[in-house]
Write an enzyme that holds these catalytic residues in place. Structure first.
Site, short mmCIF file in Angstrom:
data_model
loop_
_atom_site.label_atom_id
_atom_site.label_comp_id
_atom_site.label_asym_id
_atom_site.label_seq_id
_atom_site.Cartn_x
_atom_site.Cartn_y
_atom_site.Cartn_z
N TRP A 1 -76.27 -44.68 -43.65
CA TRP A 1 -76.24 -43.42 -44.37
C TRP A 1 -75.34 -43.58 -45.59
O TRP A 1 -74.23 -44.09 -45.48
CB TRP A 1 -75.70 -42.33 -43.45
CG TRP A 1 -75.67 -40.96 -44.04
CD1 TRP A 1 -76.67 -40.35 -44.76
CD2 TRP A 1 -74.62 -40.01 -43.95
NE1 TRP A 1 -76.28 -39.08 -45.12
CE2 TRP A 1 -75.02 -38.85 -44.63
CE3 TRP A 1 -73.35 -40.02 -43.36
CZ2 TRP A 1 -74.23 -37.71 -44.74
CZ3 TRP A 1 -72.56 -38.88 -43.46
CH2 TRP A 1 -73.00 -37.75 -44.15
N ASP B 1 -72.01 -42.94 -34.38
CA ASP B 1 -72.38 -41.75 -35.14
C ASP B 1 -73.65 -41.20 -34.49
O ASP B 1 -74.69 -41.86 -34.53
CB ASP B 1 -72.63 -42.10 -36.61
CG ASP B 1 -72.91 -40.87 -37.47
OD1 ASP B 1 -73.03 -41.02 -38.70
OD2 ASP B 1 -73.02 -39.76 -36.91
N LYS C 1 -78.85 -30.82 -37.13
CA LYS C 1 -80.29 -30.99 -36.98
C LYS C 1 -80.78 -30.49 -35.63
O LYS C 1 -81.78 -29.77 -35.55
CB LYS C 1 -80.68 -32.48 -37.12
CG LYS C 1 -80.68 -32.96 -38.54
CD LYS C 1 -79.29 -33.37 -38.99
CE LYS C 1 -79.34 -34.06 -40.34
NZ LYS C 1 -77.98 -34.24 -40.88
#
Lengths: 410, 448
Positions: free
Chosen positions: B180, B261, B297
């Site tokens: 990311w 993560d 999300k």
């Protein structure tokens, strides 16, 4: 073998430890004059009626969702919040040189400003630029600037303990003698913890020196409206400095004046010299925001934006704010009257001369300890009390306790 | 340029209105009205802005995509840069369990008092349970500390700051290649150095398992290794369980500190336990991990900023010490976290009915993505593409690394108004049954 086996236990943050001790205390007449949140005359937290109204509006609006806000926050929040600080008719706003970053409370706004200054002010990444905070000040100011990378966070003279007022000569002296380009954190109104603000004439003197010596103006505005009951009056200093032509920051909090403590609603208002400077500043702010929290939380900002942008709700909010400010003023007046009636040694004018949520009583640490241990009245070691903790039901007990303490303990 | 004039406005007019400071290069003494100021000697005004040297920050690559998308007038345009879930009509989706939770919360008429620095207790507890499993030995022995954070970013940042301050090993974080985009500046700002291990194999559009093991085996002891728990961002390529096992072994051999993560738990496979498998396996294998979680999300709570940061410690006593230090780190950043999203998440997780609904809705979101993957590949076959598009189905989560080259991406954008990032990454969330055929057409056209 744990990688964290050497991690030392850190000392708890004082003001929260105080609240915890208060919670654990079984004494029926205990009083919490510690943490800085508004309380009603029943000693209860108060969700502003206008906030309840707006929350209902939000819950019933099907068009609203939980999508990401832009990195710098909700646009209608940012602009209306800056207008609150600077005034609707602010020339700086009209000249397109005012911008803002929605942040997590006043703390977040200070943090963003500090991070930006460390990177871009007085050279690049100049961690040696002195940052001056008032003596005393909100205990987190030091940590915010130190954690942003500033090596040199120092006090400027502010509180005159002997006379229980502003040490103007000391303050002005520090302004004259500090290194050029030093950053000064100024309390816009209702100084925390002393409740002692400069007068308008005194602010003008401060501004003069700061302009002449090229010092950076960083306002912390956590109590606008809450101090005097008037938004305009409480913003006088900020607006005066803007009119002087400073490029400056103002960290705004809506925790107290909107009672939105836990929704973390803050705004860093940026006054730049011109639109081009502003544009570049905001582009760099985005980068700092992105690596800290990406984008800010939406609920609280929405509540504030809807309120500020509706004439009726705005009016209702101002009333709610005045309700809070008036109750504090009443408690001040009553506490002073009772202490005077009791013949408590010392002078107590400062209780009504000081402004905002807090009062620096002048009680020393031994006296504070007595208050806490013997009278179960919880206040900060500095002698700071939260006026909001006083109610018509406990004010007699508090006044009598102060009287007893001052007489018994020197 | 300096002027030895002191101007003291007697009313609130700006110096600009007095005719001064019309530009920072010139001083124009066109004094509009002598009534507007009075002058005194021996002072100076600097006309040079503090910020003259501040450069324009580079535009955010994802935002740039969205800006261009907005300007495009083609009715068939598609925004595949967006990293937020969309329903089959291309609209943002507010989960019904979220609406129900909000109604419950409103009816409770709670106050708005500050949360503790570490956040809402019932949220942190539920957050840890979700990741580690309710029967986790870590939870039973109380040897974890979990704090509420400002979504995934805030969690990573707190974690990075914590490691930077307290990690006794090298302050080097090894990220998978690629990772990311925001990982790098977050760790860098916190004072850590960034390194990488091989991860994505462009020749297969899959996992470079051998390369990863090879690189990991050479990482200096006690360094920090970042692992994406599931639904790797940006590639969508996840290791298989057997591969995770080997990774765990080699990480243990190298004595590395694992930073997981997990931003897509539930969102990847549709099953929250399956998506947390790697995290739980590593813990069982004895890794004392640090973990970032996001509810942006999987609960659609993007803008409410809901997340958690966990440190798995040796014992409860160590966890207490770590907790005290995390609070010291958090306080000067934002004092305490926002209530709204955490309250919603806690209500959902702790109310059996709502939790049930949530699991169904997460499953639904993941399924729609999986279906779009299948339909895209089917569409490409139908168009007559001779390429192997299996990776589109093999990859998992919101993103797909198509394998498209920058020139092909450019054509796709210019000729078909399909917006995506230059690395060939598309957000499957932006694909609907209504536009998947068009997308297949476009991809085929630029790759045949």
């Amino acid at each position: 073998m744990s990688v964290f086996s050497e991690v030392p236990q850190a000392a708890p943050v004082a003001v929260f430890k105080l609240s915890q001790d208060f919670s654990n205390d079984q004494f029926p007449q205990k009083v919490n004059l510690g943490v800085g949140a508004y309380r009603t005359d029943e000693g209860q937290p108060w969700v502003l009626p206008v906030v309840k109204k707006v929350e209902k509006i939000i819950v019933h609006d099907d068009r609203l969702n939980h999508e990401y806000l832009p990195i710098l926050g909700l646009p209608e929040f940012r602009s209306s919040a800056s207008k609150i600080a600077l005034g609707d008719d602010s020339p700086a706003i009209q000249e397109d040189r005012v911008g803002a970053v929605q942040c997590l409370g006043g703390t977040g706004a200070l943090k963003m400003g500090a991070e930006f200054l460390r990177r871009f002010y007085n050279g690049n990444n100049n961690t040696k630029t002195p940052v001056y905070v008032s003596a005393p000040t909100w205990e987190n100011h030091n940590a915010v600037f130190a954690n942003a990378g500033f090596d040199d966070v120092r006090p400027y003279k502010y509180w005159d303990a002997e006379n229980r007022g502003l040490d103007l000569a000391g303050f002005l002296g520090d302004l004259e003698s500090c290194p050029e380009h030093s950053i000064f954190v100024l309390h816009a109104c209702a100084h925390n913890p002393t409740g002692t603000d400069p007068t308008q004439e005194q602010w003008m003197q401060i501004a003069d020196i700061m302009m002449r010596r090229k010092l950076f103006v960083f306002f912390d505005s956590a109590y606008q409206g809450f101090a005097s009951g008037s938004l305009e009056k409480d913003a006088w200093a900020v607006r005066y400095f803007v009119s002087m032509g400073f490029e400056m920051f103002c960290a705004q909090s809506f925790s107290k004046n909107f009672g939105l403590y836990n929704e973390r609603v803050g705004n860093l208002t940026i006054v730049a010299q011109d639109a081009d400077n502003l544009k570049r500043i905001l582009s760099q702010m985005e980068k700092i925001v992105r690596t800290t929290w990406s984008n800010p939380p939406s609920q609280g900002a929405r509540i504030v934006a809807i309120t500020l942008n509706s004439p009726e709700l705005f009016s209702e909010w101002k009333d709610n704010v005045k309700t809070m400010a008036d109750r504090v003023l009443l408690m001040r007046a009553q506490l002073k009257a009772k202490l005077q009636a009791l013949g408590t040694p010392g002078t107590w004018d400062h209780i009504t001369e000081q402004i905002g949520m807090f009062s620096f009583t002048g009680l020393n640490s031994k006296q504070v300890e007595y208050m806490v241990k013997e009278k179960h009245i919880y206040l900060m070691a500095s002698g700071r009390i939260n006026m909001c903790g006083l109610t018509t039901k406990n004010i007699d007990y508090v006044a009598e306790s102060i009287h007893e303490t001052v007489t018994m303990v020197q | 340029m300096f002027v030895s004039l002191k101007l003291v406005p007697t009313e609130h007019v700006s110096l600009r209105q007095c005719g001064i400071l019309t530009s920072h290069k010139e001083l124009i003494l066109s004094i509009r009205s002598t009534a507007c100021y009075r002058s005194m000697a021996n002072s100076a005004i600097t006309l040079v802005s503090w910020w003259g040297g501040v450069q324009m920050g580079p535009p955010d690559p994802i935002l740039g995509v969205t800006e261009a998308f907005k300007r495009d007038t083609n009715p068939k345009k598609m925004n595949l840069g967006v990293g937020a879930y969309r329903d089959d009509q291309g609209k943002p989706f507010v989960l019904s369990c979220v609406r129900k939770a909000e109604a419950i919360i409103t009816s409770k008429q709670l106050d708005k008092e500050y949360l503790p620095i570490g956040g809402l207790g019932e949220f942190s507890k539920a957050c840890a349970e979700l990741a580690l499993g309710a029967d986790s030995e870590v939870l039973k022995s109380g040897r974890n500390i979990t704090v509420q954070t400002i979504s995934g970013t805030g969690s990573l940042r707190i974690g990075a700051n914590f490691l930077s301050r307290f990690h006794g090993g090298p302050l080097d974080v090894y990220l998978p290649k690629p990772s990311w985009g925001n990982h790098t500046p977050i760790f860098r700002d916190a004072g850590m150095q960034l390194k990488a291990y091989r991860y994505y194999d462009p020749s297969t559009c899959g996992f470079d398992f051998k390369g990863a093991l090879d690189d990991i085996s050479k990482i200096p002891e006690q360094s920090v290794i970042m692992l994406h728990a599931c639904a790797h961002n940006p590639t969508g390529v996840d290791p298989r369980p057997e591969q995770w096992k080997e990774i765990s072994d080699i990480v243990k051999k190298r004595n590395l500190l694992v930073f997981f993560d997990m931003a897509y738990q539930g969102f990847a496979s549709g099953d929250i336990d399956r998506d947390a498998w790697a995290v739980r396996y590593f813990i069982e294998q004895g890794h004392n991990i640090v973990l970032s979680q996001s509810f942006a999300k999987n609960m659609g709570l993007y803008g409410e900023r809901v997340g958690g940061f966990t440190v798995v410690c040796n014992d409860a006593e160590e966890a207490k010490r770590v907790e005290s230090q995390l609070k010291i780190l958090i306080r000067p950043i934002y004092s305490n976290p926002p209530m709204n999203g955490a309250r919603i998440a806690a209500t959902i997780l702790n109310t059996p009915d709502l939790r049930s609904i949530w699991l169904g809705e997460v499953h639904g979101m993941a399924n729609r993505i999986i279906k779009m993957r299948e339909q895209l590949v089917a569409g490409l076959k139908k168009e007559g593409s001779s390429h192997n598009w299996q990776h589109v189905i093999d990859q998992i989560g919101m993103f797909c690394f198509t394998g498209l080259k920058p020139e092909q991406v450019e054509r796709l954008t210019k000729e078909f108004s399909v917006y995506m990032t230059k690395d060939g990454r598309i957000s499957m969330a932006g694909v609907t049954s209504g536009n998947v055929g068009y997308l297949a057409q476009g991809i085929h056209a630029v790759t045949k």
